[in-house]
Design a protein around this motif. Structure first.
Motif, mmCIF file in Angstrom:
data_model
loop_
_atom_site.group_PDB
_atom_site.id
_atom_site.type_symbol
_atom_site.label_atom_id
_atom_site.label_comp_id
_atom_site.label_asym_id
_atom_site.label_seq_id
_atom_site.Cartn_x
_atom_site.Cartn_y
_atom_site.Cartn_z
ATOM 1 N N GLU A 59 -13.782 1.153 -53.563
ATOM 2 C CA GLU A 59 -14.117 -0.033 -54.355
ATOM 3 C C GLU A 59 -14.487 0.310 -55.799
ATOM 4 O O GLU A 59 -15.234 -0.421 -56.450
ATOM 5 C CB GLU A 59 -15.240 -0.832 -53.689
ATOM 6 C CG GLU A 59 -14.871 -1.337 -52.300
ATOM 7 C CD GLU A 59 -15.970 -2.176 -51.678
ATOM 8 O OE1 GLU A 59 -17.115 -2.070 -52.121
ATOM 9 O OE2 GLU A 59 -15.665 -2.932 -50.751
ATOM 10 N N LEU A 60 -13.955 1.440 -56.293
ATOM 11 C CA LEU A 60 -14.157 1.768 -57.702
ATOM 12 C C LEU A 60 -13.207 0.965 -58.579
ATOM 13 O O LEU A 60 -13.462 0.779 -59.775
ATOM 14 C CB LEU A 60 -13.955 3.262 -57.945
ATOM 15 C CG LEU A 60 -15.029 4.189 -57.361
ATOM 16 C CD1 LEU A 60 -14.687 5.638 -57.616
ATOM 17 C CD2 LEU A 60 -16.403 3.859 -57.945
ATOM 18 N N CYS A 61 -12.099 0.515 -58.017
ATOM 19 C CA CYS A 61 -11.147 -0.279 -58.776
ATOM 20 C C CYS A 61 -10.244 -1.057 -57.815
ATOM 21 O O CYS A 61 -10.254 -0.805 -56.607
ATOM 22 C CB CYS A 61 -10.308 0.605 -59.702
ATOM 23 S SG CYS A 61 -9.577 2.014 -58.867
ATOM 24 N N ASN A 62 -9.465 -1.959 -58.381
ATOM 25 C CA ASN A 62 -8.509 -2.746 -57.607
ATOM 26 C C ASN A 62 -7.101 -2.187 -57.788
ATOM 27 O O ASN A 62 -6.859 -1.359 -58.667
ATOM 28 C CB ASN A 62 -8.543 -4.217 -58.057
ATOM 29 C CG ASN A 62 -9.915 -4.838 -57.887
ATOM 30 O OD1 ASN A 62 -10.591 -4.568 -56.891
ATOM 31 N ND2 ASN A 62 -10.325 -5.649 -58.846
ATOM 32 N N GLU A 63 -6.184 -2.682 -56.987
ATOM 33 C CA GLU A 63 -4.794 -2.232 -57.037
ATOM 34 C C GLU A 63 -4.219 -2.324 -58.441
ATOM 35 O O GLU A 63 -3.545 -1.407 -58.914
ATOM 36 C CB GLU A 63 -3.959 -3.087 -56.073
ATOM 37 C CG GLU A 63 -2.458 -2.829 -56.134
ATOM 38 C CD GLU A 63 -2.032 -1.644 -55.294
ATOM 39 O OE1 GLU A 63 -1.004 -1.037 -55.622
ATOM 40 O OE2 GLU A 63 -2.748 -1.321 -54.322
ATOM 41 N N ASP A 64 -4.498 -3.425 -59.143
ATOM 42 C CA ASP A 64 -3.895 -3.630 -60.458
ATOM 43 C C ASP A 64 -4.580 -2.833 -61.562
ATOM 44 O O ASP A 64 -4.169 -2.903 -62.727
ATOM 45 C CB ASP A 64 -3.881 -5.121 -60.817
ATOM 46 C CG ASP A 64 -5.287 -5.723 -60.842
ATOM 47 O OD1 ASP A 64 -6.244 -4.998 -60.504
ATOM 48 O OD2 ASP A 64 -5.426 -6.908 -61.196
ATOM 49 N N GLN A 65 -5.620 -2.084 -61.208
ATOM 50 C CA GLN A 65 -6.306 -1.276 -62.211
ATOM 51 C C GLN A 65 -5.873 0.186 -62.191
ATOM 52 O O GLN A 65 -6.364 0.980 -62.991
ATOM 53 C CB GLN A 65 -7.830 -1.335 -61.988
ATOM 54 C CG GLN A 65 -8.455 -2.692 -62.287
ATOM 55 C CD GLN A 65 -9.945 -2.695 -62.006
ATOM 56 O OE1 GLN A 65 -10.391 -2.536 -60.867
ATOM 57 N NE2 GLN A 65 -10.730 -2.853 -63.056
ATOM 58 N N VAL A 66 -4.960 0.542 -61.303
ATOM 59 C CA VAL A 66 -4.554 1.944 -61.161
ATOM 60 C C VAL A 66 -3.050 2.071 -61.311
ATOM 61 O O VAL A 66 -2.285 1.352 -60.639
ATOM 62 C CB VAL A 66 -4.967 2.525 -59.789
ATOM 63 C CG1 VAL A 66 -4.738 4.039 -59.772
ATOM 64 C CG2 VAL A 66 -6.410 2.202 -59.476
ATOM 65 N N THR A 67 -2.617 2.973 -62.178
ATOM 66 C CA THR A 67 -1.194 3.291 -62.285
ATOM 67 C C THR A 67 -1.012 4.792 -62.076
ATOM 68 O O THR A 67 -1.939 5.583 -62.294
ATOM 69 C CB THR A 67 -0.627 2.917 -63.671
ATOM 70 O OG1 THR A 67 -1.356 3.627 -64.679
ATOM 71 C CG2 THR A 67 -0.729 1.429 -63.912
ATOM 72 N N ILE A 68 0.193 5.173 -61.657
ATOM 73 C CA ILE A 68 0.525 6.580 -61.445
ATOM 74 C C ILE A 68 1.587 6.968 -62.457
ATOM 75 O O ILE A 68 2.625 6.299 -62.586
ATOM 76 C CB ILE A 68 1.031 6.817 -60.011
ATOM 77 C CG1 ILE A 68 -0.097 6.511 -59.011
ATOM 78 C CG2 ILE A 68 1.535 8.249 -59.839
ATOM 79 C CD1 ILE A 68 0.325 6.630 -57.557
ATOM 80 N N ALA A 69 1.343 8.050 -63.186
ATOM 81 C CA ALA A 69 2.295 8.502 -64.195
ATOM 82 C C ALA A 69 3.550 9.043 -63.534
ATOM 83 O O ALA A 69 3.509 9.574 -62.421
ATOM 84 C CB ALA A 69 1.652 9.588 -65.065
ATOM 85 N N ASP A 70 4.694 8.905 -64.234
ATOM 86 C CA ASP A 70 5.950 9.453 -63.716
ATOM 87 C C ASP A 70 5.842 10.972 -63.604
ATOM 88 O O ASP A 70 5.240 11.617 -64.454
ATOM 89 C CB ASP A 70 7.108 9.086 -64.647
ATOM 90 C CG ASP A 70 7.327 7.579 -64.660
ATOM 91 O OD1 ASP A 70 6.972 6.937 -63.660
ATOM 92 O OD2 ASP A 70 7.830 7.084 -65.683
#
Length: 612
Positions: free
Chosen positions: A601-612
C-alpha cells in the motif's frame, strides 16, 4: 513575520509549561515543529519574563546548527531573555572553566573508553587496522600521562582531540560535558538555577548521553524542566539519540499536522510509517500533488567489489535521463534531485576526479571533511574568490571584479600598501590582473594558477598552501606503510597537476547552486518537485539497502541496521516534496517489486511504471 498557528499540540505544551512538567514533542515532517517551538518559547516569556529577569535567569534553546540558531533568534527578535545556542557551544560554555573536573573525566572515563575501543580493533595481527589501533593506544596512554601538565582545555572545533595540548574535538566535548552533568550534583544545581526552562530542537539528533544528562538535570518535579522537539523517524546521523523521552513523569505529545506536503505525498508518508499519521493542514489541504515510482532493472555489476563499470555507469545515467523525460521534467530546472552519495553527484555534475582525489588514498578523514564543506586549504582560494573573479571578468562586470579583489586580495585591501593609489590606477590594475588570470585559467595546471595569484597577491594564500607551492614535487611512489604521515604532500601534488575543468561545477555544488544534493544534505529543506534515486549498486554503501527495505520479498531481507537507516533516510527524502515526488528505484526484479509496492500500500497501480 511567519504567522504562528496554534494546534492541539501547542495547547498540550502550554499545559505542561503551566504545570512545570517536562515533555517530548514527536513532530512528523512538515508539522510546523519550529513554529511550535517558537510558540512555546514566547509563551514562557509572556508568563515568566518578570521573574526570570529579576533573578537573572534565561530560557535556553539548544538547536543543531548555527543557521538554526540565527533563524530561531530572529523569530524571537534577538531577545536577550533567551539563550539560543548550538549543542556544542552551550555545553562547552557551561563546563569550559571546570579544568580539574574535565581532566578527571578524561583520565577516568573518556580516554580509557577510547583505549578500550582501540583494543577491540587489535586482533594481534599485522593488518593496517590492528597496527593503527596499537599505535593509537600508545598515543592515548601517553596522553593520560600528559594530562596533569595541561593548564586549560580548549574546544578544538574539529573531529579530533589532542589531549596533551588540551585540545578537545566535537565528540569529546559532548562526552565530557554529559559526564560532568550526570555525575556532579552541584553542577546540575547551578545549571537548574540559571536555566529553569531548557528546550531542545531536533532532539532526535542530540546525543544519547546528553539526553540522559538533561533528564538527570530535570528529573525532579517543578523546575528546571526540559522540552524536546523532534522526530525519531528523521534521525539520519550516526551516534545520535533517535528516540528521545523526557525524565520520569514527562508527557509525550504527538503533532499530527502536515503543513508542507500535498495530499498524495502525505498518503505515502502515512503508509510508510505507522507511529504518526498526519493530516493536511494549512494551504496544502487543496493540493492533490502526485507520487510516481519508476522501476529499473539493476545490472549485474561488472567491476571489482560488486561495482558498476564505467559503461554501466553511463547506462545508469541514461536511465535517469530517460526517467526525467518520461515525467516531462526536462525543462523543469527547479526539480531537486537527491542521490545517496557524493560520488554519484560528482559523476553527473562533472567533478569525478576531484572527488576521487579527496576521498582516496591520499586524503585523511579531516581532508575529506574539509573537501565536502569546500573548506580544504587547497580548494579555499578557488572557492572563496578565484572562480567568482574569473566569472565576473568574463561577464564584463568590472565593479564586481573590484569588489571581489577588495575583499580577498592583499593588493587591493583598502587599508593595505596601495591604499593611497588613485582609484583609476587600481581599476586598471584589477582589469589587467583578472584578464591575465582568465588567460591562464583554462590552460595551466592549478599549481601555476596559484603561483600566479601568490606572486600578484590576488588572493590570500595560507602558510600551509605556500609551503606546498614552494617545495619540489615528490618524484617517488607513495607507500602507505612509510608515508602515511606525509600523504598530504601527495594529495597536494596530485591537486596541483589538475586543471580548472572540474573546479567550477564543484564550487556550484558546494554553494548549492545546482539541483543535485545528497539525501542527507536536504534535511530540514523543502522543494516543490523532488526526484529521489535509489540505486544500491551505484551508491556502494552497504549501510543502506533501499531495494531490500522497500521490497524485501523481491530483493531479500535487509539487516536490522540497513532497514532502520534506509527507512529513515527515505522518509526524509519523501517528505521534502511539497507537491510532486518521483522515485527512481533500481531493482533486480521490477515486475515483482511493483507487485510488492502495491501490496504494501505504498502506491497504487497507476503510480508505478517499469522502464524498458
Amino acid at each position: 513575520m511567519q504567522k504562528l498557528i496554534e494546534t492541539t499540540a501547542d495547547l498540550e505544551i502550554q499545559e505542561c509549561l503551566d504545570q512545570k512538567r517536562s515533555f517530548a514533542v514527536i513532530a512528523g515532517a512538515g508539522s510546523g515543529k519550529t513554529t511550535s517551538l517558537i510558540t512555546a518559547l514566547k509563551y514562557v516569556k509572556s508568563n515568566e519574563a518578570k521573574n526570570l529577569l529579576r533573578e537573572n535567569k534565561k530560557i535556553v534553546c539548544i538547536t543543531y546548527t548555527k543557521r538554526a540558531v540565527e533563524v530561531i533568534s530572529s523569530r524571537l527578535d534577538w531577545d536577550e531573555l533567551y539563550n539560543i545556542s548550538t549543542l556544542h557551544s552551550f555545553l562547552w560554555g557551561e563546563v569550559h572553566n571546570l579544568t580539574p573536573n574535565i581532566r578527571e573525566a578524561l583520565r577516568t572515563t573518556i580516554i580509557p573508553s577510547h583505549i578500550e575501543r582501540k583494543k577491540e580493533d587489535d586482533n594481534g595481527r599485522q593488518s593496517k587496522k590492528a597496527v593503527a589501533a596499537r599505535e593509537r593506544i600508545v598515543v592515548l596512554e601517553s596522553d593520560l600521562d600528559s594530562l596533569d601538565a595541561v593548564e586549560k582545555f580548549d574546544y578544538n572545533d574539529t573531529n579530533f582531540s589532542n589531549y596533551s595540548e588540551g585540545k578537545l574535538g566535537h565528540d569529546d566535548v559532548i562526552d565530557v560535558a554529559a559526564h560532568l552533568i550526570s555525575e556532579h550534583e552541584i553542577l546540575r544545581r547551578i545549571l537548574g538555577q540559571k536555566y529553569p526552562y531548557i528546550f531542545v530542537d531536533e532532539a532526535q539528533d542530540t546525543f544519547s548521553n546528553v539526553v540522559d544528562a538533561l533528564n538527570t538535570l530535570c528529573q525532579n518535579e517543578d523546575l528546571p524542566l526540559v522540552g524536546y522537539f523532534g522526530d525519531p523517524m528523521q534521525q539520519i546521523y550516526d551516534k545520535r539519540a533517535g528516540n528521545f523521552t523526557g525524565p520520569d513523569g514527562a508527557k509525550t505529545i504527538t503533532k499530527g499536522e502536515n503543513f508542507r506536503c500535498s495530499l498524495k505525498v502525505i498518503d505515502l508518508l502515512n503508509a510508510f510509517r505507522k507511529d504518526v499519521q498526519q493530516i493536511p493542514a494549512g494551504k496544502n489541504t487543496d493540493i492533490e500533488g502526485s507520487v510516481l515510482f519508476r522501476l529499473v532493472q539493476t545490472e549485474d555489476p561488472e567491476a571489482p567489489r560488486r561495482r558498476y563499470s564505467d559503461d554501466q555507469l553511463d547506462r545508469v545515467a541514461a536511465q535517469f535521463d530517460e526517467a526525467i523525460h518520461s515525467w516531462g521534467w526536462e525543462e523543469n530546472k527547479a526539480v531537486k534531485q537527491l542521490f545517496l552519495v557524493r560520488q554519484m553527484i560528482a559523476r553527473r555534475l562533472g567533478f569525478p576526479e576531484l572527488h576521487k582525489l579527496f576521498t582516496g588514498t591520499y586524503a585523511s578523514s579531516k581532508a575529506q571533511e574539509d573537501y565536502e564543506k569546500g573548506e580544504h586549504f587547497l580548494l579555499k582560494p578557488f572557492v572563496s574568490s578565484l572562480h567568482q573573479l574569473v566569472q565576473a571578468h568574463k561577464g564584463g562586470d568590472v565593479r564586481l571584479v573590484l569588489d571581489i579583489l577588495r575583499k580577498t586580495s592583499p593588493t587591493f585591501d583598502p587599508k593595505g600598501t596601495n591604499e593611497k593609489r588613485p582609484l583609476s590606477e587600481m581599476r586598471t590594475l584589477a582589469v589587467e590582473l583578472s584578464q591575465a588570470l582568465v588567460e591562464i585559467w583554462d590552460r595551466e595546471p592549478l599549481s601555476e594558477i596559484l603561483k600566479f595569484c601568490q606572486l600578484n597577491e590576488i588572493c590570500k594564500i595560507s602558510d600551509r598552501l605556500a609551503n606546498h607551492l614552494g617545495r619540489d614535487s615528490i618524484n617517488f611512489e607513495y607507500d602507505e606503510t612509510q608515508h602515511s604521515a606525509d600523504k598530504s604532500d601527495w594529495l597536494a601534488d596530485s591537486f596541483f597537476a589538475m586543471t580548472t575543468q572540474e573546479i567550477g561545477v564543484f564550487i556550484d555544488f558546494v554553494n548549492k547552486n545546482t539541483p543535485l544534493s545528497t539525501q542527507h544534505g536536504v534535511k530540514g529543506e523543502e522543494y516543490n518537485d523532488v526526484v529521489v534515486v535509489f540505486d544500491d549498486v551505484e551508491a556502494g554503501w552497504h549501510n543502506y539497502s533501499f531495494t531490500k527495505m522497500l521490497t524485501p520479498g523481491t530483493s531479500g531481507e535487509p539487516t536490522e541496521g540497513q532497514d532502520e537507516r534506509s527507512r529513515k533516510l527515505a522518509y526524509v527524502c519523501f517528505s521534502r516534496a511539497e507537491e510532486n515526488l518521483r522515485v527512481l528505484l533500481f531493482t533486480p526484479d521490477p515486475k515483482a517489486a511493483k507487485t510488492e509496492l502495491i501490496a504494501n500500500e505504498l502506491c497504487n497501480e497507476d503510480q508505478v511504471t517499469i522502464a524498458d
